[in-house]
Design a protein around this motif. Structure first.
Motif, PDB file in Angstrom:
ATOM      1  N   SER A   1      -8.773 -11.126   1.645  1.00 51.45           N
ATOM      2  CA  SER A   1      -8.786 -10.270   2.836  1.00 51.45           C
ATOM      3  C   SER A   1      -7.925  -9.030   2.649  1.00 51.45           C
ATOM      4  CB  SER A   1      -8.299 -11.055   4.061  1.00 51.45           C
ATOM      5  OG  SER A   1      -6.964 -11.509   3.862  1.00 51.45           O
ATOM      6  N   GLY A   2      -6.919  -9.136   1.766  1.00 50.31           N
ATOM      7  CA  GLY A   2      -6.005  -8.014   1.576  1.00 50.31           C
ATOM      8  C   GLY A   2      -6.601  -6.855   0.794  1.00 50.31           C
ATOM      9  N   LEU A   3      -7.527  -7.153  -0.110  1.00 48.63           N
ATOM     10  CA  LEU A   3      -8.070  -6.093  -0.963  1.00 48.63           C
ATOM     11  C   LEU A   3      -8.770  -4.995  -0.170  1.00 48.63           C
ATOM     12  CD1 LEU A   3      -8.540  -5.044  -3.822  1.00 48.63           C
ATOM     13  CD2 LEU A   3     -10.649  -6.395  -3.891  1.00 48.63           C
ATOM     14  N   PRO A   4      -9.756  -5.291   0.687  1.00 48.22           N
ATOM     15  CA  PRO A   4     -10.393  -4.193   1.429  1.00 48.22           C
ATOM     16  C   PRO A   4      -9.431  -3.470   2.358  1.00 48.22           C
ATOM     17  CG  PRO A   4     -11.156  -6.348   2.218  1.00 48.22           C
ATOM     18  CD  PRO A   4     -10.396  -6.592   0.969  1.00 48.22           C
ATOM     19  N   MET A   5      -8.479  -4.200   2.946  1.00 43.06           N
ATOM     20  CA  MET A   5      -7.510  -3.566   3.829  1.00 43.06           C
ATOM     21  C   MET A   5      -6.668  -2.557   3.055  1.00 43.06           C
ATOM     22  SD  MET A   5      -4.253  -5.202   5.858  1.00 43.06           S
ATOM     23  CE  MET A   5      -3.283  -5.259   4.339  1.00 43.06           C
ATOM     24  N   MET A   6      -6.186  -2.965   1.870  1.00 41.06           N
ATOM     25  CA  MET A   6      -5.345  -2.068   1.082  1.00 41.06           C
ATOM     26  C   MET A   6      -6.136  -0.875   0.563  1.00 41.06           C
ATOM     27  SD  MET A   6      -2.683  -4.452  -1.062  1.00 41.06           S
ATOM     28  CE  MET A   6      -1.866  -2.970  -1.667  1.00 41.06           C
ATOM     29  N   GLN A   7      -7.390  -1.098   0.187  1.00 41.05           N
ATOM     30  CA  GLN A   7      -8.226   0.018  -0.268  1.00 41.05           C
ATOM     31  C   GLN A   7      -8.408   1.043   0.833  1.00 41.05           C
ATOM     32  OE1 GLN A   7     -11.582  -2.373  -1.495  1.00 41.05           O
ATOM     33  NE2 GLN A   7     -11.070  -2.196  -3.666  1.00 41.05           N
ATOM     34  N   GLU A   8      -8.603   0.579   2.065  1.00 40.00           N
ATOM     35  CA  GLU A   8      -8.764   1.486   3.201  1.00 40.00           C
ATOM     36  C   GLU A   8      -7.456   2.230   3.488  1.00 40.00           C
ATOM     37  OE1 GLU A   8     -10.271   3.676   6.222  1.00 40.00           O
ATOM     38  OE2 GLU A   8     -11.359   2.445   4.756  1.00 40.00           O
TER      39      GLU A   8
ATOM     40  N   LYS B   1      -4.310   7.424   2.914  1.00 37.77           N
ATOM     41  CA  LYS B   1      -3.160   8.143   2.358  1.00 37.77           C
ATOM     42  C   LYS B   1      -3.579   9.156   1.291  1.00 37.77           C
ATOM     43  CE  LYS B   1      -0.273   4.035   3.045  1.00 37.77           C
ATOM     44  NZ  LYS B   1       0.557   4.563   4.152  1.00 37.77           N
ATOM     45  N   GLY B   2      -4.889   9.268   1.068  1.00 34.68           N
ATOM     46  CA  GLY B   2      -5.399  10.218   0.089  1.00 34.68           C
ATOM     47  C   GLY B   2      -5.243   9.775  -1.348  1.00 34.68           C
ATOM     48  N   VAL B   3      -5.133   8.473  -1.569  1.00 37.53           N
ATOM     49  CA  VAL B   3      -4.944   7.936  -2.919  1.00 37.53           C
ATOM     50  C   VAL B   3      -6.252   7.327  -3.412  1.00 37.53           C
ATOM     51  CG1 VAL B   3      -3.729   6.241  -4.337  1.00 37.53           C
ATOM     52  CG2 VAL B   3      -2.509   7.462  -2.517  1.00 37.53           C
ATOM     53  N   ASP B   4      -6.735   7.814  -4.557  1.00 37.77           N
ATOM     54  CA  ASP B   4      -7.907   7.256  -5.220  1.00 37.77           C
ATOM     55  C   ASP B   4      -7.418   6.580  -6.496  1.00 37.77           C
ATOM     56  OD1 ASP B   4     -10.241   6.591  -6.501  1.00 37.77           O
ATOM     57  OD2 ASP B   4     -11.206   8.546  -6.221  1.00 37.77           O
ATOM     58  N   LEU B   5      -7.473   5.256  -6.530  1.00 31.61           N
ATOM     59  CA  LEU B   5      -6.933   4.535  -7.682  1.00 31.61           C
ATOM     60  C   LEU B   5      -7.711   4.793  -8.961  1.00 31.61           C
ATOM     61  CD1 LEU B   5      -5.869   1.078  -6.182  1.00 31.61           C
ATOM     62  CD2 LEU B   5      -4.444   3.057  -6.733  1.00 31.61           C
TER      63      LEU B   5
ATOM     64  N   ALA C   1       0.841  -1.196   0.000  1.00 32.84           N
ATOM     65  CA  ALA C   1       0.000   0.000   0.000  1.00 32.84           C
ATOM     66  C   ALA C   1       0.882   1.254   0.000  1.00 32.84           C
ATOM     67  CB  ALA C   1      -0.932  -0.005   1.210  1.00 32.84           C
ATOM     68  N   ASP C   2       1.943   1.243   0.798  1.00 38.81           N
ATOM     69  CA  ASP C   2       2.894   2.360   0.800  1.00 38.81           C
ATOM     70  C   ASP C   2       3.557   2.502  -0.574  1.00 38.81           C
ATOM     71  OD1 ASP C   2       2.368   2.861   3.470  1.00 38.81           O
ATOM     72  OD2 ASP C   2       4.033   1.624   4.188  1.00 38.81           O
ATOM     73  N   PHE C   3       3.892   1.371  -1.181  1.00 42.60           N
ATOM     74  CA  PHE C   3       4.526   1.352  -2.503  1.00 42.60           C
ATOM     75  C   PHE C   3       3.602   2.012  -3.533  1.00 42.60           C
ATOM     76  CE2 PHE C   3       7.685  -1.110  -5.139  1.00 42.60           C
ATOM     77  CZ  PHE C   3       7.192  -0.779  -6.399  1.00 42.60           C
ATOM     78  N   LEU C   4       2.331   1.597  -3.562  1.00 41.58           N
ATOM     79  CA  LEU C   4       1.376   2.157  -4.528  1.00 41.58           C
ATOM     80  C   LEU C   4       1.163   3.655  -4.292  1.00 41.58           C
ATOM     81  CD1 LEU C   4      -1.247  -0.734  -4.564  1.00 41.58           C
ATOM     82  CD2 LEU C   4       0.190  -0.028  -6.489  1.00 41.58           C
ATOM     83  N   ALA C   5       1.171   4.058  -3.030  1.00 48.23           N
ATOM     84  CA  ALA C   5       1.013   5.485  -2.730  1.00 48.23           C
ATOM     85  C   ALA C   5       2.178   6.299  -3.290  1.00 48.23           C
ATOM     86  CB  ALA C   5       0.890   5.692  -1.217  1.00 48.23           C
TER      87      ALA C   5
END
Length: 378
Positions: A237-244, A249-253, A216-220
């Motif tokens: 389980s990782g998808l909703p966690m990473m989206q949150e 971090k203020g990132v809208d994919l 998530a930090d990497f994508l940000a």
């Protein structure tokens, strides 16, 4: 000239990395001889009981289970059951062997393969064992005395065996669909052919939560300039966690079309074919795919596996020059991002890593294994 195999038992289990090579070999055996009879044998509670029938093969089980390295009451109970299974399994294996009468028994890893290969060897049935990892697992170590041949992925693996004259370098089979497209064709099919490199990342189930936080930090860090295309498989389980985490971090994919966050990478073959860099664990199946494709990797081996075999897998690729290894305790999203940039922004380094990885790859691994099995027929 050896005759095509008529009756083959494949025995494997525990992980897809053990089962999938066996399924690839079974497919080849049927191509060689459409009348061949094939039986898979595994553990009654293993992953193989689902994967093998779905692939369309007959499947039988023996009572065999792993041993846990813990003195907790539940683990002691599990180990006592495993002792009982270890006593019970040889008899079950003999019943299966006498009923099926195989020309050869092929073990591709996991504790489920131990009783079948050992029993077959004692009954003078030809046996071979394939080890997907860079260093032999416990099952392979125990079977080295009994098997006619031990087959491995790389020449450097030979030094880990007491009987190196038994060892044959065959590589590990990879599904044919990984080679159905060229790299440019795969990039075009995925819509990532605008000249920017493609990063593909995914983690296994063990320890994925912590690694998804790093990703998530990497994508940000990528989100601002989007210097790369990036496809990440986060898991259910990782998808909703990473989206949150990304929202925090203020990132809208939706504003970052080059960055794809998926639950699973269902189209793994074209995605891996198109990748310029893969960020991943170091399981045996992934290793075989990366080397067959000649794709550089940034590897974070799982520290949660038995005998630390993932780090040993990753180090073998690193020593050859095809991978960079970061250990999980030392890692972070920032460290991964900087390492990826260091590779992808250096054209000469990237090409050298591609060549090094490709030098380890063996695309005809299934054929080599089949031919090895033919040589041990009695």
């Amino acid at each position: 000239m050896p005759q095509p195999l008529q009756r083959i038992i494949f025995t494997c289990g525990g992980t897809a990395g053990h089962v999938n090579p066996a399924i690839a070999l079974a497919q080849l055996a049927l191509e060689k001889n459409p009348k061949a009879q094939i039986l898979f044998v595994g553990a009654e509670r293993g992953l193989e009981k689902d994967l093998v029938p779905k692939a369309g093969y007959a499947f039988k089980t023996v009572h065999i289970s792993s041993f846990h390295r813990s003195f907790k009451p539940a683990e002691i109970k599990h180990n006592l059951i495993s002792v009982g299974n270890l006593i019970r399994a040889p008899g079950e294996a003999k019943v299966i062997l006498r009923a099926f009468r195989p020309d050869a028994v092929v073990g591709t890893g996991g504790y489920a393969s131990y009783p079948l290969v050992k029993a077959a060897a004692k009954m003078r049935i030809p046996t071979v064992v394939h080890e997907s990892n860079a260093v032999p697992g416990l099952t392979t170590q125990m079977l080295e005395t009994y098997a006619d041949r031990i087959m491995v992925g790389f020449e450097s693996c030979r030094k880990h065996y007491r009987r190196p004259e038994k060892v044959v370098v065959t590589g590990t089979p990879v599904r044919n669909d990984f080679f159905s497209m060229t790299k440019p064709e795969a990039k075009k099919a995925l819509g990532v052919d605008d000249g920017r490199p493609l990063i593909v990342s995914f983690w296994g189930s063990l320890g994925a939560s912590g690694m998804n936080r790093q990703m998530a930090d990497f994508l940000a860090l990528e989100a601002g300039r989007q210097p790369f295309h990036h496809i990440h498989g986060a898991g259910k389980s990782g998808l909703p966690m990473m989206q949150e985490l990304l929202r925090e971090k203020g990132v809208d994919l939706e504003d970052c079309p080059a960055l794809q966050l998926r639950e699973y990478i269902y189209d793994m073959a074209p995605v891996m074919r198109a990748a310029d860099l893969v960020i991943c664990r170091a399981g045996a199946s992934t290793i075989s795919e990366l080397t067959a494709l000649g794709t550089p990797a940034l590897m974070v081996p799982s520290p949660y596996v038995t005998n630390n075999h993932q780090e040993k897998n990753a180090r073998a690729l690193e020593e050859a020059g095809g991978a960079v290894v970061l250990l999980e305790p030392e890692g972070s999203g920032q460290a991964l991002f900087q390492a990826a940039c260091g590779i992808l922004h250096d054209e000469a380094r990237l090409r050298a890593m591609e060549e090094a990885m490709a030098s380890l790859g063996i695309r005809d691994a299934a054929e080599r294994i089949y031919q090895t099995v033919l040589t041990v027929q009695k």
